[in-house]
Design a protein around this motif. Structure first.
Motif, PDB file in Angstrom:
ATOM      1  N   ARG A   1      29.275 -48.149  -4.891  1.00 21.62           N
ATOM      2  CA  ARG A   1      28.336 -49.039  -5.556  1.00 21.62           C
ATOM      3  C   ARG A   1      26.932 -48.627  -5.141  1.00 21.62           C
ATOM      4  N   ALA A   2      26.062 -48.476  -6.099  1.00 23.77           N
ATOM      5  CA  ALA A   2      24.670 -48.134  -5.848  1.00 23.77           C
ATOM      6  C   ALA A   2      23.800 -49.152  -6.565  1.00 23.77           C
ATOM      7  N   VAL A   3      22.953 -49.839  -5.835  1.00 23.93           N
ATOM      8  CA  VAL A   3      22.090 -50.864  -6.409  1.00 23.93           C
ATOM      9  C   VAL A   3      20.663 -50.326  -6.430  1.00 23.93           C
ATOM     10  N   GLU A   4      20.054 -50.359  -7.609  1.00 20.74           N
ATOM     11  CA  GLU A   4      18.691 -49.830  -7.751  1.00 20.74           C
ATOM     12  C   GLU A   4      17.912 -50.692  -8.736  1.00 20.74           C
ATOM     13  N   VAL A   5      16.717 -51.107  -8.327  1.00 21.95           N
ATOM     14  CA  VAL A   5      15.884 -51.943  -9.180  1.00 21.95           C
ATOM     15  C   VAL A   5      14.956 -51.103 -10.065  1.00 21.95           C
ATOM     16  N   ASP A   6      14.559 -49.939  -9.622  1.00 20.17           N
ATOM     17  CA  ASP A   6      13.640 -49.088 -10.376  1.00 20.17           C
ATOM     18  C   ASP A   6      14.359 -48.479 -11.592  1.00 20.17           C
ATOM     19  N   PRO A   7      13.833 -48.677 -12.807  1.00 17.26           N
ATOM     20  CA  PRO A   7      14.512 -48.181 -14.008  1.00 17.26           C
ATOM     21  C   PRO A   7      14.721 -46.668 -14.020  1.00 17.26           C
ATOM     22  N   GLY A   8      13.733 -45.910 -13.571  1.00 15.19           N
ATOM     23  CA  GLY A   8      13.867 -44.448 -13.559  1.00 15.19           C
ATOM     24  C   GLY A   8      14.944 -43.977 -12.604  1.00 15.19           C
ATOM     25  N   ARG A   9      14.961 -44.542 -11.417  1.00 18.74           N
ATOM     26  CA  ARG A   9      15.990 -44.163 -10.439  1.00 18.74           C
ATOM     27  C   ARG A   9      17.372 -44.637 -10.884  1.00 18.74           C
ATOM     28  N   PHE A  10      17.405 -45.809 -11.526  1.00 19.02           N
ATOM     29  CA  PHE A  10      18.679 -46.305 -12.048  1.00 19.02           C
ATOM     30  C   PHE A  10      19.224 -45.341 -13.103  1.00 19.02           C
ATOM     31  N   ALA A  11      18.358 -44.819 -13.962  1.00 18.94           N
ATOM     32  CA  ALA A  11      18.787 -43.848 -14.974  1.00 18.94           C
ATOM     33  C   ALA A  11      19.361 -42.600 -14.317  1.00 18.94           C
ATOM     34  N   GLN A  12      18.753 -42.166 -13.221  1.00 21.45           N
ATOM     35  CA  GLN A  12      19.282 -41.012 -12.493  1.00 21.45           C
ATOM     36  C   GLN A  12      20.672 -41.311 -11.930  1.00 21.45           C
ATOM     37  N   LEU A  13      20.856 -42.524 -11.420  1.00 22.33           N
ATOM     38  CA  LEU A  13      22.177 -42.905 -10.902  1.00 22.33           C
ATOM     39  C   LEU A  13      23.214 -42.952 -12.025  1.00 22.33           C
ATOM     40  N   ARG A  14      22.825 -43.454 -13.177  1.00 26.54           N
ATOM     41  CA  ARG A  14      23.762 -43.478 -14.312  1.00 26.54           C
ATOM     42  C   ARG A  14      24.161 -42.069 -14.719  1.00 26.54           C
ATOM     43  N   ALA A  15      23.214 -41.148 -14.687  1.00 25.11           N
ATOM     44  CA  ALA A  15      23.531 -39.758 -15.014  1.00 25.11           C
ATOM     45  C   ALA A  15      24.507 -39.186 -13.991  1.00 25.11           C
ATOM     46  N   LEU A  16      24.286 -39.510 -12.732  1.00 22.33           N
ATOM     47  CA  LEU A  16      25.208 -39.065 -11.680  1.00 22.33           C
ATOM     48  C   LEU A  16      26.590 -39.673 -11.884  1.00 22.33           C
ATOM     49  N   ALA A  17      26.643 -40.938 -12.277  1.00 24.88           N
ATOM     50  CA  ALA A  17      27.922 -41.619 -12.498  1.00 24.88           C
ATOM     51  C   ALA A  17      28.714 -40.990 -13.637  1.00 24.88           C
ATOM     52  N   SER A  18      28.017 -40.381 -14.590  1.00 25.04           N
ATOM     53  CA  SER A  18      28.736 -39.735 -15.692  1.00 25.04           C
ATOM     54  C   SER A  18      29.442 -38.463 -15.219  1.00 25.04           C
ATOM     55  N   VAL A  19      29.005 -37.920 -14.091  1.00 19.75           N
ATOM     56  CA  VAL A  19      29.618 -36.725 -13.516  1.00 19.75           C
ATOM     57  C   VAL A  19      30.625 -37.098 -12.428  1.00 19.75           C
ATOM     58  N   ASP A  20      30.333 -38.146 -11.689  1.00 16.72           N
ATOM     59  CA  ASP A  20      31.179 -38.569 -10.573  1.00 16.72           C
ATOM     60  C   ASP A  20      31.483 -40.054 -10.718  1.00 16.72           C
ATOM     61  N   ARG A  21      32.665 -40.363 -11.162  1.00 17.12           N
ATOM     62  CA  ARG A  21      33.063 -41.751 -11.448  1.00 17.12           C
ATOM     63  C   ARG A  21      33.101 -42.638 -10.200  1.00 17.12           C
ATOM     64  N   ARG A  22      33.031 -42.038  -9.017  1.00 18.80           N
ATOM     65  CA  ARG A  22      32.992 -42.848  -7.790  1.00 18.80           C
ATOM     66  C   ARG A  22      31.664 -43.580  -7.643  1.00 18.80           C
ATOM     67  N   PHE A  26      24.341 -50.222 -10.301  1.00 16.32           N
ATOM     68  CA  PHE A  26      24.005 -51.551 -10.774  1.00 16.32           C
ATOM     69  C   PHE A  26      22.486 -51.670 -10.800  1.00 16.32           C
ATOM     70  N   HIS A  27      21.967 -52.103 -11.924  1.00 15.23           N
ATOM     71  CA  HIS A  27      20.522 -52.279 -12.056  1.00 15.23           C
ATOM     72  C   HIS A  27      20.193 -53.695 -11.620  1.00 15.23           C
ATOM     73  N   ALA A  28      19.724 -53.829 -10.380  1.00 16.76           N
ATOM     74  CA  ALA A  28      19.471 -55.161  -9.822  1.00 16.76           C
ATOM     75  C   ALA A  28      18.554 -55.045  -8.621  1.00 16.76           C
ATOM     76  N   ASN A  29      18.001 -56.175  -8.236  1.00 12.84           N
ATOM     77  CA  ASN A  29      17.258 -56.269  -6.983  1.00 12.84           C
ATOM     78  C   ASN A  29      18.292 -56.482  -5.884  1.00 12.84           C
ATOM     79  N   PHE A  30      18.425 -55.529  -4.997  1.00  9.25           N
ATOM     80  CA  PHE A  30      19.452 -55.584  -3.958  1.00  9.25           C
ATOM     81  C   PHE A  30      19.399 -56.876  -3.157  1.00  9.25           C
ATOM     82  N   LEU A  31      18.198 -57.352  -2.848  1.00  9.78           N
ATOM     83  CA  LEU A  31      18.078 -58.554  -2.032  1.00  9.78           C
ATOM     84  C   LEU A  31      18.561 -59.808  -2.757  1.00  9.78           C
ATOM     85  N   GLN A  32      18.753 -59.716  -4.070  1.00 10.36           N
ATOM     86  CA  GLN A  32      19.257 -60.850  -4.829  1.00 10.36           C
ATOM     87  C   GLN A  32      20.753 -60.759  -5.124  1.00 10.36           C
TER      88      GLN A  32
END
Length: 130
Positions: A1-22, A26-32
């Motif tokens: 699970r990777a939590v990222e609030v920044d839209p650009g970094r979240f997009a990078q994580l989604r791209a990574l997830a398309s290569v590595d299903r592990r 999640f696009h969210a504020n981690f502290l919330q």
């Protein structure tokens, strides 16, 4: 699970997830996010702005199962800062290092310069008893 609030970094994580299903971004504020003691390991690079990293580390702790390990990069000021918040945070870390020597381990100077950050950094390793 990777939590990222920044839209650009979240997009990078989604791209990574398309290569590595592990990777499960999640696009969210981690502290919330609501903690559940579901994770055996947490690896993090919290925001260095101000002392936000302190709240991120303490919140991440609540996601660990007993026996779980948390590893995080932090700014060097986590060790050298002289505010009351820094002192309280260092005490909190010290209580959770569980079997490790010195709480703070230095990283090479400007270790993240290639990514545009010249802040000196270190890392911590914490283990939850259990």
């Amino acid at each position: 699970r990777a939590v990222e609030v920044d839209p650009g970094r979240f997009a990078q994580l989604r791209a990574l997830a398309s290569v590595d299903r592990r990777v499960q971004p999640f696009h969210a504020n981690f502290l919330q996010t609501v903690p559940t003691q579901a994770y055996s390991h947490t690896i993090m690079n919290p925001p260095f702005y101000g002392t936000h990293y302190m709240q991120h580390i303490m919140h991440a702790w609540d996601f660990l199962k007993p026996g779980g390990m948390l590893v995080s990069v932090l700014p060097a000021t986590a060790e050298t800062g002289d505010s009351e918040a820094h002192e309280v945070f260092r005490g909190w870390l010290e209580e959770r290092k569980y079997g490790y020597g010195h709480v703070f381990q230095d990283l090479p100077q400007e270790a993240f310069a290639e990514s545009g950050t010249r802040v000196n950094t270190l890392y911590v390793v914490l283990r939850k008893r259990g």
